[in-house]
Structure formats: C-alpha cells, structure tokens
Design an enzyme around this catalytic site. Structure first.
Site, PDB file in Angstrom:
ATOM      1  N   TRP A   5      -8.985   9.558   0.350  1.00  0.00           N
ATOM      2  CA  TRP A   5      -9.207   8.749   1.561  1.00  0.00           C
ATOM      3  C   TRP A   5     -10.608   8.159   1.608  1.00  0.00           C
ATOM      4  O   TRP A   5     -10.845   7.165   2.303  1.00  0.00           O
ATOM      5  CB  TRP A   5      -8.945   9.589   2.821  1.00  0.00           C
ATOM      6  CG  TRP A   5      -7.493   9.674   3.167  1.00  0.00           C
ATOM      7  CD1 TRP A   5      -6.727  10.803   3.217  1.00  0.00           C
ATOM      8  CD2 TRP A   5      -6.615   8.596   3.520  1.00  0.00           C
ATOM      9  NE1 TRP A   5      -5.438  10.498   3.570  1.00  0.00           N
ATOM     10  CE2 TRP A   5      -5.341   9.144   3.765  1.00  0.00           C
ATOM     11  CE3 TRP A   5      -6.786   7.221   3.650  1.00  0.00           C
ATOM     12  CZ2 TRP A   5      -4.242   8.371   4.130  1.00  0.00           C
ATOM     13  CZ3 TRP A   5      -5.686   6.440   4.012  1.00  0.00           C
ATOM     14  CH2 TRP A   5      -4.440   7.017   4.246  1.00  0.00           C
TER      15      TRP A   5
ATOM     16  N   ARG B  16       1.450  16.760  13.034  1.00  0.00           N
ATOM     17  CA  ARG B  16       2.233  15.888  12.149  1.00  0.00           C
ATOM     18  C   ARG B  16       2.640  16.542  10.834  1.00  0.00           C
ATOM     19  O   ARG B  16       2.270  17.650  10.527  1.00  0.00           O
ATOM     20  CB  ARG B  16       1.441  14.616  11.855  1.00  0.00           C
ATOM     21  CG  ARG B  16       0.073  14.826  11.240  1.00  0.00           C
ATOM     22  CD  ARG B  16      -0.566  13.477  10.953  1.00  0.00           C
ATOM     23  NE  ARG B  16      -1.891  13.610  10.391  1.00  0.00           N
ATOM     24  CZ  ARG B  16      -3.009  13.623  11.104  1.00  0.00           C
ATOM     25  NH1 ARG B  16      -2.974  13.512  12.410  1.00  0.00           N
ATOM     26  NH2 ARG B  16      -4.178  13.739  10.493  1.00  0.00           N
ATOM     27  N   ASP B  17       3.380  15.744  10.058  1.00  0.00           N
ATOM     28  CA  ASP B  17       3.762  16.024   8.675  1.00  0.00           C
ATOM     29  C   ASP B  17       4.716  17.226   8.544  1.00  0.00           C
ATOM     30  O   ASP B  17       4.422  18.186   7.822  1.00  0.00           O
ATOM     31  CB  ASP B  17       2.509  16.242   7.788  1.00  0.00           C
ATOM     32  CG  ASP B  17       1.497  15.111   7.948  1.00  0.00           C
ATOM     33  OD1 ASP B  17       1.910  14.028   8.369  1.00  0.00           O
ATOM     34  OD2 ASP B  17       0.315  15.329   7.639  1.00  0.00           O
TER      35      ASP B  17
ATOM     36  N   PHE C 286       5.112   8.306  10.094  1.00  0.00           N
ATOM     37  CA  PHE C 286       4.141   9.047   9.277  1.00  0.00           C
ATOM     38  C   PHE C 286       4.897  10.019   8.364  1.00  0.00           C
ATOM     39  O   PHE C 286       6.123  10.030   8.293  1.00  0.00           O
ATOM     40  CB  PHE C 286       3.170   9.796  10.191  1.00  0.00           C
ATOM     41  CG  PHE C 286       1.967   8.971  10.607  1.00  0.00           C
ATOM     42  CD1 PHE C 286       1.948   7.593  10.495  1.00  0.00           C
ATOM     43  CD2 PHE C 286       0.828   9.602  11.120  1.00  0.00           C
ATOM     44  CE1 PHE C 286       0.835   6.840  10.870  1.00  0.00           C
ATOM     45  CE2 PHE C 286      -0.286   8.873  11.501  1.00  0.00           C
ATOM     46  CZ  PHE C 286      -0.294   7.496  11.384  1.00  0.00           C
TER      47      PHE C 286
ATOM     48  N   GLN D  91       4.710   7.084   2.091  1.00  0.00           N
ATOM     49  CA  GLN D  91       4.006   6.322   3.117  1.00  0.00           C
ATOM     50  C   GLN D  91       3.743   4.935   2.557  1.00  0.00           C
ATOM     51  O   GLN D  91       3.130   4.785   1.486  1.00  0.00           O
ATOM     52  CB  GLN D  91       2.678   7.016   3.458  1.00  0.00           C
ATOM     53  CG  GLN D  91       2.837   8.252   4.309  1.00  0.00           C
ATOM     54  CD  GLN D  91       3.247   7.893   5.717  1.00  0.00           C
ATOM     55  OE1 GLN D  91       2.433   7.542   6.538  1.00  0.00           O
ATOM     56  NE2 GLN D  91       4.545   7.988   6.012  1.00  0.00           N
TER      57      GLN D  91
ATOM     58  N   GLU E  22      -3.441  18.758   6.986  1.00  0.00           N
ATOM     59  CA  GLU E  22      -2.336  17.802   6.923  1.00  0.00           C
ATOM     60  C   GLU E  22      -1.317  18.276   5.878  1.00  0.00           C
ATOM     61  O   GLU E  22      -1.610  19.119   5.028  1.00  0.00           O
ATOM     62  CB  GLU E  22      -2.862  16.417   6.502  1.00  0.00           C
ATOM     63  CG  GLU E  22      -3.899  15.835   7.455  1.00  0.00           C
ATOM     64  CD  GLU E  22      -4.352  14.423   7.083  1.00  0.00           C
ATOM     65  OE1 GLU E  22      -4.380  13.576   7.971  1.00  0.00           O
ATOM     66  OE2 GLU E  22      -4.669  14.171   5.912  1.00  0.00           O
TER      67      GLU E  22
ATOM     68  N   ASP F   6       0.913   9.128   0.959  1.00  0.00           N
ATOM     69  CA  ASP F   6       1.614  10.398   0.683  1.00  0.00           C
ATOM     70  C   ASP F   6       3.065  10.278   0.186  1.00  0.00           C
ATOM     71  O   ASP F   6       3.835   9.484   0.733  1.00  0.00           O
ATOM     72  CB  ASP F   6       1.725  11.230   1.964  1.00  0.00           C
ATOM     73  CG  ASP F   6       0.456  11.287   2.755  1.00  0.00           C
ATOM     74  OD1 ASP F   6      -0.562  10.792   2.287  1.00  0.00           O
ATOM     75  OD2 ASP F   6       0.509  11.826   3.866  1.00  0.00           O
TER      76      ASP F   6
ATOM     77  N   TRP G 172       0.853  -1.209   0.000  1.00  0.00           N
ATOM     78  CA  TRP G 172       0.000   0.000   0.000  1.00  0.00           C
ATOM     79  C   TRP G 172       0.875   1.241   0.000  1.00  0.00           C
ATOM     80  O   TRP G 172       1.925   1.269   0.650  1.00  0.00           O
ATOM     81  CB  TRP G 172      -0.847  -0.024   1.266  1.00  0.00           C
ATOM     82  CG  TRP G 172      -1.330   1.322   1.707  1.00  0.00           C
ATOM     83  CD1 TRP G 172      -0.647   2.253   2.433  1.00  0.00           C
ATOM     84  CD2 TRP G 172      -2.609   1.892   1.437  1.00  0.00           C
ATOM     85  NE1 TRP G 172      -1.421   3.356   2.647  1.00  0.00           N
ATOM     86  CE2 TRP G 172      -2.632   3.165   2.043  1.00  0.00           C
ATOM     87  CE3 TRP G 172      -3.745   1.453   0.740  1.00  0.00           C
ATOM     88  CZ2 TRP G 172      -3.739   4.000   1.983  1.00  0.00           C
ATOM     89  CZ3 TRP G 172      -4.853   2.293   0.697  1.00  0.00           C
ATOM     90  CH2 TRP G 172      -4.850   3.548   1.310  1.00  0.00           C
TER      91      TRP G 172
HETATM   92  C1  FRU Z   1      -2.211  12.243   4.938  1.00  0.00           C
HETATM   93  C2  FRU Z   1      -1.888  11.505   6.215  1.00  0.00           C
HETATM   94  C3  FRU Z   1      -0.847  12.276   7.008  1.00  0.00           C
HETATM   95  C4  FRU Z   1      -0.194  11.198   7.821  1.00  0.00           C
HETATM   96  C5  FRU Z   1      -0.215  10.035   6.876  1.00  0.00           C
HETATM   97  C6  FRU Z   1      -0.352   8.697   7.541  1.00  0.00           C
HETATM   98  O1  FRU Z   1      -2.693  11.435   3.917  1.00  0.00           O
HETATM   99  O2  FRU Z   1      -3.068  11.321   6.968  1.00  0.00           O
HETATM  100  O3  FRU Z   1      -1.372  13.333   7.765  1.00  0.00           O
HETATM  101  O4  FRU Z   1       1.098  11.536   8.215  1.00  0.00           O
HETATM  102  O5  FRU Z   1      -1.290  10.243   5.988  1.00  0.00           O
HETATM  103  O6  FRU Z   1      -0.217   7.656   6.631  1.00  0.00           O
END
Ligand code: FRU
Length: 517
Positions: free
Chosen positions: A365, A233-234, A180, A140, A283, A124, A121
């Site tokens: 998503w 995050r991110d 993440f 990711q 995000e 990002d 899978w």
């Molecule tokens: C965005 C997200 C980020 C996070 C990641 C987790 O698509 O939700 O905020 O770091 O995916 O997989």
C-alpha cells in the site's frame, strides 16, 4: 440546442457504432446498453475525474472515471450486467473521450502466471473457492481506471493454477456501497460469497451463485452483519463441523462468528488485543487447520502495516481453535513472507486432496498506486502450498509455489518467466541481473538473508520503494534457494519455502543472468 447536439453526436458517429450517444447538454451524455453489451472507455490517468452512472430498473450506481481529454493512455471495458442506461457527466462533447469511445471487447486473451486483469486496478484476492475442477479467484478490482476506487469483485478461473482466464466482473457496487474483500465457499450445489459492503459504514453482505460462480444474486435483505466500528471488514467464511464460522477484521482485532445458515450470525470471541504486531489496523484474516507432526494445528493469517518503513505484510499465529475461540501456542510474531510485496494472503476453501493453497496481492500500500504502469496496476503472487514445519527451534508456516508451477516453468535463466534452483553457503551472494547493470542481490551471512533491490531498475517512482529486507534463517551448512523470476516480480524461496521474499521489480530489461559470488 439539445437537438443540435444530438445531430452533432450523430454526425461524429463515434467509433462506438451500435449504441447511440445522446448529449443531454454539452457536458452530459447517455447511451443505452443491452444486457451483456460492452463499451470501451478511453482513460487518461492525469485527467480530471468525471462521473459515470449505470441506471438500471432498480438502482442508479455511481462510478468515478478518468476520461481521456487530450491523449488516451488505455481503454477499459464496461460490460452491462443488465439492460441499462450509462450516463457520463462532466466530459465535454468535444473531448477525445467521445471520439475514442468504442463498443466491444479488446479481444485480448489473458493467461498469466502472475495474474493481472486486462485493464484497471487490482488488489486483494477474494472469494477463493474450488468447485468442480475449477479454481475460482475473485479480486478487488477497479474496472474503470488503474488506481484504487470503484471497488468491485473481478473474476478469474484456472484449471491448473498456472493459466488464468479472466471473466466479467462478478460483483459491482450497489446502494450499500463498494464491494470490499471477502470469501466464498461451496454450500451444497451453490457458491456463497460473503463480502464487505463499504458505504456509509462497513457491514457484511451475502450473495449466492447458482451457475458455478459466474454470476451472483445478492441477498435482498443485506447486510447480514453490522457494527458501529468503522473498520469492520474482510469476512472469511469456512465450514466447521456441520455449521459455519466467520473470521472478520474489527479494528485491531479479529472477531469470530458462527452460523448455521450463513445469514444469521452469533458473536463467539475476539482475538488479538495484546498479541502480535499492531503497526496498522488488522485486515483480511484467514483461519484454517493444517497437519503438524502426528496431529493438527490451526493457523490464523492477519494482514497489516508492519511498520512505517516496511509497509504491508502478513503475520500469522499458530494455535488451537475449538469452534469458538482461537488460542495461540505462544506470543511470537511470525511473518509469512519477508519481502515488500506480499499482502492480503488468503487460502482456497474446498481445495481437493486436503491441500491448503494460498495466494497474495504482490504489492504494498505504500506505493501501490504509483508503480510504473505496465498495462494494469498490480497483480498476484503465484499460488503457494502451505504446510507447517519445524525450522531451527521454531514452527513455521512454510509457503512454496504449487507443484503445478514448478513442473511447468522452464528451469532456464532468461526465459520469461523462469525458475532457478541452487544451493548456497554462508557468505554467498546471488546476483540476479540484466545486461543494463540493474540487479537484485540476495546475501547470506550469519544466519540472516538480505534482499537488496536498491539497484534493481526503476526505483525512483516512490521514496518508499528502494528497500533492503532481512529474515532470519536456521543455522545450516547449506541452504536451498529457488527463485521464480517474471518480468516484474521475483519470488524467493529459501529452505523449501521456510523463508520467502516477494519483491516487485521494474528493470528496463528482464533479468536473465544469475551470478553467485
Ligand atoms: C486490504 C484492504 C481490505 C479492504 C480492501 C479494499 O488490502 O484494505 O481491508 O477490504 O483492501 O480494497
């Protein structure tokens, strides 16, 4: 009993030759892997989950797996980062899993225009950095099955932004949690990667690569930045004058931090409380400068759920940045792409020739975990060049495929992939179709363009998928249109990328015919 099982294991001797699989009881097995050894694990997507532990000298990391119990949907490969013991818990010693467990690579070479990993899978893009002629893209990644989970940083590189080569996983989960999204940047002759450790809470961690981005050493004192906010995050790091800045998503806002060494961070400011779209938590921010007229402007990208109908999208703000605060030039909500499959867009640090190149996850998503399986779940858009442009009576962030792609791909409908370029007038409809009657329709009417994928192929796998998307376009006698068509992704660029739509499609045969009505 234990002895008997060991004998059974030896007698079956598996397709897995070198590493012995030893059963500790009839539901638990172990094998020893040397650094760099690979095992291929058979997956069945609807099988009950089990656990896989990687036990090294210092840590024991737990992963979820979906082991094949009756049929094998596909294999995923796990490569040992170091000498370790792999323990599998919850899979019967009689199961198909152990008969089909193999050692070694699948041997496939992966070179994709729309990057997808060999198995598993993907979401990002992460850690986008250019160094010594190489475009690095981490992402990711769930190496163990093709739904979200076990988040790690996969790794791919390209020398031309067209062909991608997949490498071993660069960052695996650790005792602080999953890995993440985050970013990377050149710091002298090493690469710094800053990512979110997602365990009991979310915090930011740092790792260095001393071998040009192939492997990373995590900072022993991680995390470097903590918060009590559950959505924190991110991190996107970038150079600002002679120090560092970081933008970070914190709930519904973006926080800005500064540092001289990437380890100690000072809070500078917060942006976004009363501006922009707040259909979901913010995000994956990115902040960078672009030329505009005779000067420069700063652009802030933010990904979030636009609304319950559209799902994932990327908004952006244009403004100024003084090293501490971002000040938008107006209150407008602007979208970087109007299609359903464009999320977590991020740009490369340290790109040559002042270029600002971005890439996004071509998915949403709302249905990402359900898309009809095509080898792996999810993939990226093509890399796109960003620039600022006056369009109608507004400024827009234009995005269009990098010139490397436009020059390489055939301009012949029906090749896979191909580019089509043409001009339309108000009232025109472009129909991209196959011989099975499945089609994607792009209609131009009164300065609005709409993209209908309700009859594009398999549209029933998720109720949120069949869509009609719309975007305003400037009043003009004609519009330039360019379509980049791959088997499962259509990218539409209008007026040289002033407006774009990214749409995943699942036709039973590739689209090969273009009609204009
Ligand atoms: C965005 C997200 C980020 C996070 C990641 C987790 O698509 O939700 O905020 O770091 O995916 O997989």
């Amino acid at each position: 009993m234990k002895r008997l099982l060991i004998v059974i294991a030896a007698a079956l001797s598996f397709a897995c030759t070198r590493q012995e699989v030893i059963f500790l009881n009839n539901m638990t097995a172990e094998c020893t892997l040397k650094k760099g050894e690979v095992i291929m694990l058979p997956v069945q997507e609807d099988a009950p989950a089990a656990k896989l532990y990687v036990i090294g000298n210092k840590e024991k990391i737990q992963y979820d797996i979906l082991p094949a119990t009756s049929t094998v949907d596909y294999h995923v490969q796990y490569k040992a980062e170091d000498n370790c013991v792999v323990r599998i818990e919850g899979v019967s010693f009689q199961s198909v899993f152990y008969k089909k467990l193999k050692r070694g690579h699948d041997g496939k070479k992966h070179s994709f225009l729309h990057f997808t990993p060999s198995s598993g899978w993907i979401n990002d893009p992460n850690g986008l950095v250019y160094k010594d002629g190489v475009w690095h893209m981490y992402f990711q990644y769930n190496p163990f099955f093709s739904k979200w989970g076990n988040m790690s940083w996969g790794h791919a590189t390209s020398k031309d932004l067209v062909n991608w080569k997949e490498h071993p996983v660069a960052l695996m989960p650790d005792s602080l949690g999953m890995i993440f999204s985050g970013s990377a940047a050149c710091d002298k002759n090493r690469i710094a990667a800053m990512y979110t450790s997602a365990g009991k809470g979310q915090s930011q961690s740092l790792a260095w690569s001393y071998d040009g981005g192939m492997t990373y050493v995590k900072l022993p004192s991680n995390p470097v930045l903590k918060s009590s906010n559950p959505d924190f995050r991110d991190p996107k790091i970038f150079r600002y004058e002679d120090s560092w800045r970081m933008v970070l998503a914190s709930g519904n806002t973006i926080e800005i931090y500064s540092s001289s060494n990437l380890i100690d961070w000072d809070y500078e400011s917060c942006f976004g409380e009363e501006i922009g779209n707040h259909g979901g938590v913010w995000e994956c921010p990115d902040l960078f400068e672009l030329p505009y007229l005779d000067g420069k402007k700063w652009v802030l990208l933010v990904s979030n759920t636009r609304d319950t109908n559209h799902g994932s999208a990327v908004q952006y703000f244009i403004g100024d940045f003084d090293g501490s605060e971002f000040t938008p030039c107006d209150n407008n909500v602007r979208w970087l792409d109007y299609g359903r499959d464009f999320y977590a867009a991020a740009s490369w640090n340290d790109a040559p020739d002042g270029r600002r190149v971005a890439i996004a996850w071509a998915n949403n998503w709302q249905y990402a975990n359900d898309i009809p399986f095509v080898g792996t779940r999810g993939g990226m858009t093509v890399p796109r060049e960003l620039s600022l442009l006056d369009y109608g009576d507004d400024i827009v962030l234009k995005n269009k495929p990098v010139h490397e792609i436009v020059h390489t791909l055939p301009h012949v409908a029906g090749r896979n992939p191909f580019i089509w370029e043409g001009k339309v007038v108000d009232g025109d409809e472009i129909v991209l179709r196959n011989k099975c009657g499945e089609a994607l329709k792009i209609s131009f009417s009164r300065n609005v363009v709409s993209v209908n994928r309700r009859f594009s192929g398999n549209v029933t796998f998720n109720d949120a998928y069949p869509s009609i998307d719309r975007a305003p376009i400037q009043a003009s006698e004609t519009h330039d249109v360019s379509l980049l068509v791959d088997s499962n992704l259509v990218e539409i660029f209008i007026d040289d990328g002033a407006v774009s739509f990214t749409e995943s499609v699942f036709p039973s045969r590739q689209y090969s015919i273009i009609d204009i009505w």
